[in-house]
Design an enzyme around this catalytic site. Structure first.
Site, mmCIF file in Angstrom:
data_model
loop_
_atom_site.group_PDB
_atom_site.id
_atom_site.type_symbol
_atom_site.label_atom_id
_atom_site.label_comp_id
_atom_site.label_asym_id
_atom_site.label_seq_id
_atom_site.Cartn_x
_atom_site.Cartn_y
_atom_site.Cartn_z
ATOM 1 N N ARG A 165 10.026 0.310 15.594
ATOM 2 C CA ARG A 165 9.149 1.237 14.849
ATOM 3 C C ARG A 165 9.290 2.596 15.504
ATOM 4 O O ARG A 165 8.964 2.763 16.679
ATOM 5 C CB ARG A 165 7.693 0.764 14.900
ATOM 6 C CG ARG A 165 6.718 1.835 14.472
ATOM 7 C CD ARG A 165 5.335 1.331 14.223
ATOM 8 N NE ARG A 165 5.283 0.578 12.992
ATOM 9 C CZ ARG A 165 4.144 0.289 12.344
ATOM 10 N NH1 ARG A 165 2.988 0.676 12.815
ATOM 11 N NH2 ARG A 165 4.170 -0.402 11.216
ATOM 12 N N HIS A 171 9.503 1.783 5.080
ATOM 13 C CA HIS A 171 8.739 0.674 5.681
ATOM 14 C C HIS A 171 9.098 -0.591 4.884
ATOM 15 O O HIS A 171 8.279 -1.134 4.134
ATOM 16 C CB HIS A 171 7.242 0.975 5.627
ATOM 17 C CG HIS A 171 6.400 0.134 6.542
ATOM 18 N ND1 HIS A 171 6.939 -0.841 7.362
ATOM 19 C CD2 HIS A 171 5.055 0.110 6.765
ATOM 20 C CE1 HIS A 171 5.955 -1.412 8.048
ATOM 21 N NE2 HIS A 171 4.814 -0.859 7.703
ATOM 22 N N GLN A 184 6.883 -3.925 5.024
ATOM 23 C CA GLN A 184 5.633 -3.862 4.264
ATOM 24 C C GLN A 184 5.912 -4.011 2.767
ATOM 25 O O GLN A 184 5.206 -4.744 2.064
ATOM 26 C CB GLN A 184 4.923 -2.520 4.533
ATOM 27 C CG GLN A 184 3.603 -2.381 3.807
ATOM 28 C CD GLN A 184 2.523 -3.305 4.349
ATOM 29 O OE1 GLN A 184 2.287 -3.355 5.553
ATOM 30 N NE2 GLN A 184 1.842 -4.045 3.470
ATOM 31 N N ASP A 236 -1.935 4.980 0.184
ATOM 32 C CA ASP A 236 -1.690 5.000 1.637
ATOM 33 C C ASP A 236 -2.395 6.238 2.198
ATOM 34 O O ASP A 236 -2.841 7.113 1.442
ATOM 35 C CB ASP A 236 -0.161 5.036 1.886
ATOM 36 C CG ASP A 236 0.219 4.860 3.357
ATOM 37 O OD1 ASP A 236 -0.654 4.517 4.172
ATOM 38 O OD2 ASP A 236 1.400 5.090 3.682
ATOM 39 N N CYS A 240 -1.286 -0.665 2.358
ATOM 40 C CA CYS A 240 -0.564 -1.256 3.493
ATOM 41 C C CYS A 240 -1.460 -1.418 4.719
ATOM 42 O O CYS A 240 -1.179 -2.243 5.578
ATOM 43 C CB CYS A 240 0.655 -0.409 3.839
ATOM 44 S SG CYS A 240 0.242 1.318 4.156
ATOM 45 N N ARG A 277 2.646 -10.143 5.556
ATOM 46 C CA ARG A 277 3.588 -9.545 6.501
ATOM 47 C C ARG A 277 4.202 -10.647 7.360
ATOM 48 O O ARG A 277 5.397 -10.683 7.617
ATOM 49 C CB ARG A 277 2.872 -8.524 7.412
ATOM 50 C CG ARG A 277 2.416 -7.255 6.723
ATOM 51 C CD ARG A 277 3.587 -6.383 6.288
ATOM 52 N NE ARG A 277 4.448 -6.012 7.412
ATOM 53 C CZ ARG A 277 4.211 -4.994 8.239
ATOM 54 N NH1 ARG A 277 3.164 -4.218 8.066
ATOM 55 N NH2 ARG A 277 5.059 -4.701 9.230
HETATM 56 N N1 NVA Z 1 2.522 5.888 5.906
HETATM 57 C C1 NVA Z 1 1.865 5.250 7.009
HETATM 58 C C2 NVA Z 1 2.059 3.766 6.938
HETATM 59 C C3 NVA Z 1 1.376 2.994 8.039
HETATM 60 C C4 NVA Z 1 1.606 1.523 7.951
HETATM 61 C C5 NVA Z 1 2.413 5.794 8.323
HETATM 62 O O1 NVA Z 1 3.639 5.965 8.430
HETATM 63 O O2 NVA Z 1 1.629 6.067 9.223
HETATM 64 N N1 CP Z 2 0.855 -1.773 7.602
HETATM 65 C C1 CP Z 2 1.281 -1.670 8.881
HETATM 66 O O1 CP Z 2 2.469 -1.514 9.159
HETATM 67 O O2 CP Z 2 0.295 -1.770 9.796
HETATM 68 P P1 CP Z 2 0.404 -1.459 11.373
HETATM 69 O O3 CP Z 2 0.626 0.034 11.494
HETATM 70 O O4 CP Z 2 -0.900 -1.900 11.926
HETATM 71 O O5 CP Z 2 1.558 -2.214 11.934
#
Ligand code: NVA
Ligand code: CP
Length: 315
Positions: free
Chosen positions: A116, A143, A146, A233, A272, A300
């Site tokens: 990540r 992502h 997700q 989101d 998400c 997930r």
């Molecule tokens: N768009 C959000 C998704 C988090 C799961 C982010 O990148 O923070």
């Molecule tokens: N939806 C998601 O990826 O959640 P986290 O940021 O908690 O991993």
């Protein structure tokens, strides 16, 4: 071919899950069918140690609840092992290159790396220089894990994906991009509804439009009409600074009772997570019986276990 008539073979040709662009509909159906059978085994308490002796390293340069816990528990349930590597604690956070990190991890017998991070190019480079499978656990652009869990949840909800209309409201971000790709590849109708200036990346929109039924609009009414699922989101993704102008632009794209009323009678609400109640969604929607956010969160686990088995398991 739609998912219901697809006969799974139990394998896909890929070594990595980077962004879904290079995945065919069949590859995605393989993942979803395996996710369904792993979910059933999990629910019945039946052992399914398909990755016994395998190790997944998890590199996090951004925070996480779902991704971290679902991958870690997923590996445990599959009989394997996981290593949590916060970029604050490994040398990557102090300037060691992705190339060197990839080469070093390859020497220790690691089978997969979930990463990540910010730049998609770092994920791609890890795959290029490592000998292990790489899974994208979120970048600024995509992502995919997700999105796979989300379409799996929609398959469970509607018994099909073909023709199901998913409308995404808000920032044209990593979630919007991955939902467009996953939806387009599985015969869904995906509509992304964003304010001017916050639309999804035009290159990714063009790629998704070539694959399937994808539209981008600034009109909430157009997006909500005939929608089977309303998705939103956060206004500000991880790594983005709060910006009052952006918040002002996104507020009219909030998913609230009025928007839900414009959609199909039984339309579901999706997110998400993590969510900010009162910003991108109101309490009466996210905490209503139409909300399937915790099914998505659970899925997930199952979708990622399927991905890990297909990428890291016996070929
Ligand atoms: N768009 C959000 C998704 C988090 C799961 C982010 O990148 O923070
Ligand atoms: N939806 C998601 O990826 O959640 P986290 O940021 O908690 O991993």
């Amino acid at each position: 071919m739609d998912i219901s008539s697809y006969k799974p073979k139990g394998r896909i040709e890929h070594k990595h899950l980077l962004n879904l662009l290079d995945y065919s509909s069949s590859d995605i159906y393989e993942i979803l069918h395996l996710a369904a059978s792993l979910k059933s085994a999990f629910r019945r308490g039946k052992k399914h140690e398909l990755l016994k002796g395998k190790t997944l390293a998890m590199i996090f340069s951004k925070s996480s609840t779902r991704t971290r816990v679902s991958f870690e528990m997923g590996m445990h349930q599959l009989g394997g092992h996981s290593l949590f590597l916060s970029s604050n604690d490994i040398q990557l956070g102090r300037g060691e290159t992705i190339e060197d990190t990839a080469r070093v991890l390859s020497r220790y017998g690691i089978d997969g790396v979930m990463i990540r991070t910010f730049k998609q190019s770092d994920v791609d480079m890890l795959a290029q220089y490592g000998t292990f499978s790489v899974i994208n656990g979120l970048t600024d652009d995509f992502h995919p894990c997700q999105a796979l869990a989300d379409i799996f949840t929609l398959w469970e909800t509607y018994g099909r994906l073909e023709g199901v209309k998913l409308s995404y409201f808000g920032d044209g971000n990593n979630m919007a991009h991955s939902l467009m790709l996953a939806g387009a590849k599985t015969g869904m109708k995906v509509c992304v509804c964003s304010p001017k200036g916050f639309e999804p990346n035009p290159d990714i929109v063009a790629a998704a439009k070539k694959i399937g039924d994808v539209t981008v609009t600034n009109s909430v009414e157009e997006a909500a009409k005939d929608a089977d699922a309303l998705y939103t989101d956060v206004f500000f993704s991880m790594g983005q600074a709060k910006d009052p102008a952006k918040e002002k632009a996104l507020m009219p794209y909030q998913v609230n009772g009025d928007v839900l009323a414009l959609a199909n009678k039984n339309a579901v609400f999706m997110h998400c997570l993590p969510a900010h109640r009162g910003e991108e969604v109101t309490v009466d929607v996210i905490d209503s019986s139409r909300s399937i956010i915790f099914e998505e969160a659970e899925n997930r686990l199952h979708a990622q276990k399927a991905v890990m088995c297909l990428l890291m398991g016996k070929k």
